[in-house]
Design a protein around this motif. Structure first.
Motif, PDB file in Angstrom:
ATOM      1  N   CYS A   6       0.883  -1.167   0.084  1.00  0.00           N
ATOM      2  CA  CYS A   6       0.014   0.107  -0.006  1.00  0.00           C
ATOM      3  C   CYS A   6       0.824   1.118   0.069  1.00  0.00           C
ATOM      4  N   LEU A   8       0.768   5.248   0.031  1.00  0.00           N
ATOM      5  CA  LEU A   8      -0.174   6.460   0.241  1.00  0.00           C
ATOM      6  C   LEU A   8       0.887   7.693   0.307  1.00  0.00           C
ATOM      7  N   THR A   9      -0.133   8.752  -0.126  1.00  0.00           N
ATOM      8  CA  THR A   9       0.226  10.207  -0.046  1.00  0.00           C
ATOM      9  C   THR A   9      -0.699  10.717   0.872  1.00  0.00           C
ATOM     10  N   ARG A  12      -4.061  10.715  -1.722  1.00  0.00           N
ATOM     11  CA  ARG A  12      -4.596   9.564  -2.319  1.00  0.00           C
ATOM     12  C   ARG A  12      -3.945   8.327  -1.891  1.00  0.00           C
ATOM     13  N   ILE A  13      -4.565   7.031  -2.298  1.00  0.00           N
ATOM     14  CA  ILE A  13      -3.831   5.828  -2.327  1.00  0.00           C
ATOM     15  C   ILE A  13      -3.279   5.589  -3.749  1.00  0.00           C
ATOM     16  N   ASP A  16      -2.330  -0.008  -4.241  1.00  0.00           N
ATOM     17  CA  ASP A  16      -2.993  -0.901  -3.118  1.00  0.00           C
ATOM     18  C   ASP A  16      -3.563  -2.283  -3.479  1.00  0.00           C
ATOM     19  N   THR A  75       3.562  -0.949   4.155  1.00  0.00           N
ATOM     20  CA  THR A  75       2.742   0.279   3.871  1.00  0.00           C
ATOM     21  C   THR A  75       3.974   1.319   3.745  1.00  0.00           C
ATOM     22  N   LEU A  77       4.344   5.618   3.344  1.00  0.00           N
ATOM     23  CA  LEU A  77       3.914   6.706   3.273  1.00  0.00           C
ATOM     24  C   LEU A  77       4.655   7.859   2.816  1.00  0.00           C
TER      25      LEU A  77
END
Length: 133
Positions: A6, A8-9, A12-13, A16, A75, A77
């Protein structure tokens, strides 16, 4: 066996889904992550994320952040991310040229640091396009 990735910003995704393997640019170099990787948390550098999906490699330009890996889940980020296939090559090249010009004109510590960061981001976007096979 696969990994759930995944990306992520703040807005938005970006990604994923399950993947076979990734290669991630961290502040201490690139790391490869396969299923059953040891749990870690790491800073993500401005650089390329390589994703192995269905025996094909996909590139993504990442603009710095953090990653958590554990239990076959990754994940990431980041401040911003773009798939290499979504980047307009002419626009990316123009941005790179502007960033290079701005660095050569930069005066003072702050301007030089900001210009260097802009140049790294621009180079990463161009690199993400050039790695598409």
């Amino acid at each position: 066996m696969t990994l759930n990735l995944c990306v992520l910003t703040p807005n938005r995704i970006v990604w994923d889904s399950e993947v076979k393997e990734i290669i991630l640019s961290t502040n201490s170099g690139q790391i490869g992550i396969l299923p059953n990787h040891a749990p870690i948390a790491t800073a993500v550098d401005i650089g390329i994320l390589r994703i192995c999906l269905n025996d094909q490699w996909i590139t993504m330009a990442l603009m710095g952040g953090f990653a958590r890996i554990g239990n076959n889940e990754i994940t990431i980020l980041v401040n911003d991310a773009e798939k290499g296939s979504d980047i307009d090559s002419k626009e990316a090249q123009q941005t790179l040229e502007i960033a290079e010009a701005n660095l050569s004109k930069a005066e003072g510590k702050r301007q030089i640091i900001e210009a260097n960061l802009a140049l790294r981001r621009a180079r990463t976007r161009v690199e993400a396009i050039n790695m598409i096979s």
